[in-house]
Design a protein around this motif. Structure first.
Motif, PDB file in Angstrom:
ATOM      1  N   SER A   1       0.826  -1.204   0.000  1.00 39.60           N
ATOM      2  CA  SER A   1       0.000   0.000   0.000  1.00 39.60           C
ATOM      3  C   SER A   1       0.858   1.251   0.000  1.00 39.60           C
ATOM      4  CB  SER A   1      -0.942   0.027   1.214  1.00 39.60           C
ATOM      5  OG  SER A   1      -0.202   0.168   2.422  1.00 39.60           O
ATOM      6  N   VAL A   2       0.258   2.336  -0.498  1.00 36.39           N
ATOM      7  CA  VAL A   2       0.882   3.662  -0.489  1.00 36.39           C
ATOM      8  C   VAL A   2      -0.146   4.628   0.077  1.00 36.39           C
ATOM      9  CG1 VAL A   2       1.895   5.518  -1.864  1.00 36.39           C
ATOM     10  CG2 VAL A   2       2.304   3.126  -2.496  1.00 36.39           C
TER      11      VAL A   2
ATOM     12  N   PHE B   1       6.746  18.678  -2.904  1.00 35.45           N
ATOM     13  CA  PHE B   1       7.227  17.504  -2.171  1.00 35.45           C
ATOM     14  C   PHE B   1       6.054  17.015  -1.325  1.00 35.45           C
ATOM     15  CE2 PHE B   1      11.230  19.198  -3.387  1.00 35.45           C
ATOM     16  CZ  PHE B   1      12.140  18.158  -3.355  1.00 35.45           C
ATOM     17  N   ILE B   2       5.756  15.729  -1.408  1.00 34.32           N
ATOM     18  CA  ILE B   2       4.619  15.199  -0.661  1.00 34.32           C
ATOM     19  C   ILE B   2       5.067  14.019   0.203  1.00 34.32           C
ATOM     20  CG2 ILE B   2       2.853  15.966  -2.278  1.00 34.32           C
ATOM     21  CD1 ILE B   2       2.864  13.248  -3.547  1.00 34.32           C
ATOM     22  N   PRO B   3       4.527  13.906   1.429  1.00 35.68           N
ATOM     23  CA  PRO B   3       4.874  12.773   2.291  1.00 35.68           C
ATOM     24  C   PRO B   3       4.111  11.525   1.852  1.00 35.68           C
ATOM     25  CG  PRO B   3       3.309  14.202   3.408  1.00 35.68           C
ATOM     26  CD  PRO B   3       3.641  14.876   2.111  1.00 35.68           C
ATOM     27  N   LEU B   4       4.844  10.435   1.670  1.00 36.26           N
ATOM     28  CA  LEU B   4       4.233   9.163   1.291  1.00 36.26           C
ATOM     29  C   LEU B   4       4.748   8.059   2.212  1.00 36.26           C
ATOM     30  CD1 LEU B   4       4.435   9.140  -2.630  1.00 36.26           C
ATOM     31  CD2 LEU B   4       2.440   9.661  -1.208  1.00 36.26           C
ATOM     32  N   ASP B   5       3.844   7.155   2.589  1.00 37.40           N
ATOM     33  CA  ASP B   5       4.206   5.978   3.375  1.00 37.40           C
ATOM     34  C   ASP B   5       4.080   4.744   2.492  1.00 37.40           C
ATOM     35  OD1 ASP B   5       4.644   7.470   5.681  1.00 37.40           O
ATOM     36  OD2 ASP B   5       2.569   7.264   6.350  1.00 37.40           O
ATOM     37  N   LEU B   6       5.187   4.022   2.313  1.00 42.16           N
ATOM     38  CA  LEU B   6       5.199   2.797   1.531  1.00 42.16           C
ATOM     39  C   LEU B   6       5.231   1.612   2.499  1.00 42.16           C
ATOM     40  CD1 LEU B   6       6.071   4.976  -0.526  1.00 42.16           C
ATOM     41  CD2 LEU B   6       7.688   3.330  -1.480  1.00 42.16           C
TER      42      LEU B   6
ATOM     43  N   THR C   1       7.270  -0.070   7.090  1.00 41.01           N
ATOM     44  CA  THR C   1       6.767   1.099   6.359  1.00 41.01           C
ATOM     45  C   THR C   1       7.889   2.113   6.224  1.00 41.01           C
ATOM     46  OG1 THR C   1       4.493   0.811   7.147  1.00 41.01           O
ATOM     47  CG2 THR C   1       5.117   3.004   6.377  1.00 41.01           C
ATOM     48  N   LEU C   2       8.103   2.590   5.002  1.00 42.57           N
ATOM     49  CA  LEU C   2       9.081   3.639   4.749  1.00 42.57           C
ATOM     50  C   LEU C   2       8.330   4.957   4.574  1.00 42.57           C
ATOM     51  CD1 LEU C   2      11.446   1.896   2.158  1.00 42.57           C
ATOM     52  CD2 LEU C   2      11.613   1.931   4.652  1.00 42.57           C
ATOM     53  N   SER C   3       8.708   5.964   5.353  1.00 36.35           N
ATOM     54  CA  SER C   3       8.085   7.282   5.268  1.00 36.35           C
ATOM     55  C   SER C   3       9.017   8.210   4.500  1.00 36.35           C
ATOM     56  CB  SER C   3       7.805   7.833   6.665  1.00 36.35           C
ATOM     57  OG  SER C   3       6.873   7.007   7.350  1.00 36.35           O
TER      58      SER C   3
END
Length: 211
Positions: A81-82, A123-128, A135-137
Motif C-alpha cells: 500500500s501507499v 514535495f509530498i509525504p508518502l508511506d510505503l 513502512t518507509l516514510s
C-alpha cells in the motif's frame, strides 16, 4: 650554531606535519559510502530499499509513483500500500512483487496511480508499506513528464488510449463521431492554454558547468 638550530627546526616540522595530516583521515573513506545519484529520494532502512522514488505528474493532482524497489532478503516481498497524510491517495493497484535479491522498476513493471493535492515541483509525504510489515516514510518530489520522463506511461495517456478506442467503436454513429471530434478539439485547446507548470522547454538543461 644558528644554522644548526634552523636545520633542527625544519626537521621537526617535517616529522610533525605528515602525522597531523594523517591523523584526520581515519578509516571511513568517502568511497566506502553508498552514493546513489538520483533526482528522487532514497531510503535504505528497511528490508526493501526504496531508490529514486518520485511522483510523475501530468496534471495538477494526477500522477503515478516511479523509482525502484530493491529487495535485500532472499525471500520475496511486495509493496502492499501507499498512503499519505497530505491529501494524497493511491488508486487501486496490484501488490508490487519484488523477488528475493532483485530489483523492480516501478516505471515499467508496476502502475501505482496517485491523486490528490499536489502538482509538479511539490514535495509530498508518502508511506510505503511492505508485506513484511515495514513502512518507509518518504518526502517525495513531484516531477513533470519532460526529458527523461517522456517515455514513462502516465494515467492521462492510458485515459487517452481508452477514449480513442471508444471513439473508434462509435465511428459508425455520425453524431457520436462528431461529438468525439469536438471533445478532441476542446482537449487540444485546453492543452495549449493549460497550466504552465507542466510546460517543457525546448531543450533539456545542460549539466552545471557545461558550455
Amino acid at each position: 650554531m644558528p644554522h644548526l638550530r634552523r636545520s633542527a627546526l625544519a626537521g621537526l616540522l617535517l616529522a610533525v606535519v605528515p602525522a597531523t595530516a594523517l591523523s584526520g583521515c581515519g578509516f571511513h573513506y568517502p568511497t566506502d559510502r553508498v552514493n546513489t545519484i538520483s533526482a528522487g529520494v532514497n531510503d535504505r532502512t528497511g528490508n526493501v530499499d526504496a531508490l529514486g522514488i518520485r511522483v510523475l505528474a501530468t496534471a495538477q493532482g494526477e500522477g503515478r509513483l516511479i523509482g525502484a524497489l530493491s529487495n535485500n532478503l532472499r525471500e520475496d516481498a511486495s509493496l502492499e500500500s501507499v498512503s499519505s497524510t497530505a491529501g494524497v491517495s493511491a488508486g487501486k493497484f496490484e501488490p508490487v512483487e519484488v523477488a528475493g535479491r532483485s530489483t523492480v522498476n516501478l516505471a515499467t513493471a508496476a502502475d501505482v496511480p496517485l491523486s490528490g493535492n499536489f502538482t509538479a515541483g511539490d514535495f509530498i509525504p508518502l508511506d510505503l508499506t511492505f508485506s513484511d510489515g515495514t513502512t518507509l516514510s518518504l518526502d517525495v518530489p513531484v516531477v513533470k513528464p519532460c526529458y527523461q520522463y517522456t517515455q514513462v506511461p502516465t494515467p492521462s495517456e492510458s485515459a487517452s488510449e481508452k477514449a480513442s478506442d471508444d471513439a473508434t467503436d462509435a465511428a459508425t454513429d455520425g453524431a457520436a463521431a462528431d461529438a468525439a471530434a469536438e471533445e478532441e478539439g476542446d482537449a487540444a485547446h485546453a492543452d495549449e492554454s493549460g497550466d504552465a507548470t507542466f510546460n517543457c522547454s525546448d531543450e533539456a538543461p545542460a549539466p552545471e558547468g557545461e558550455h
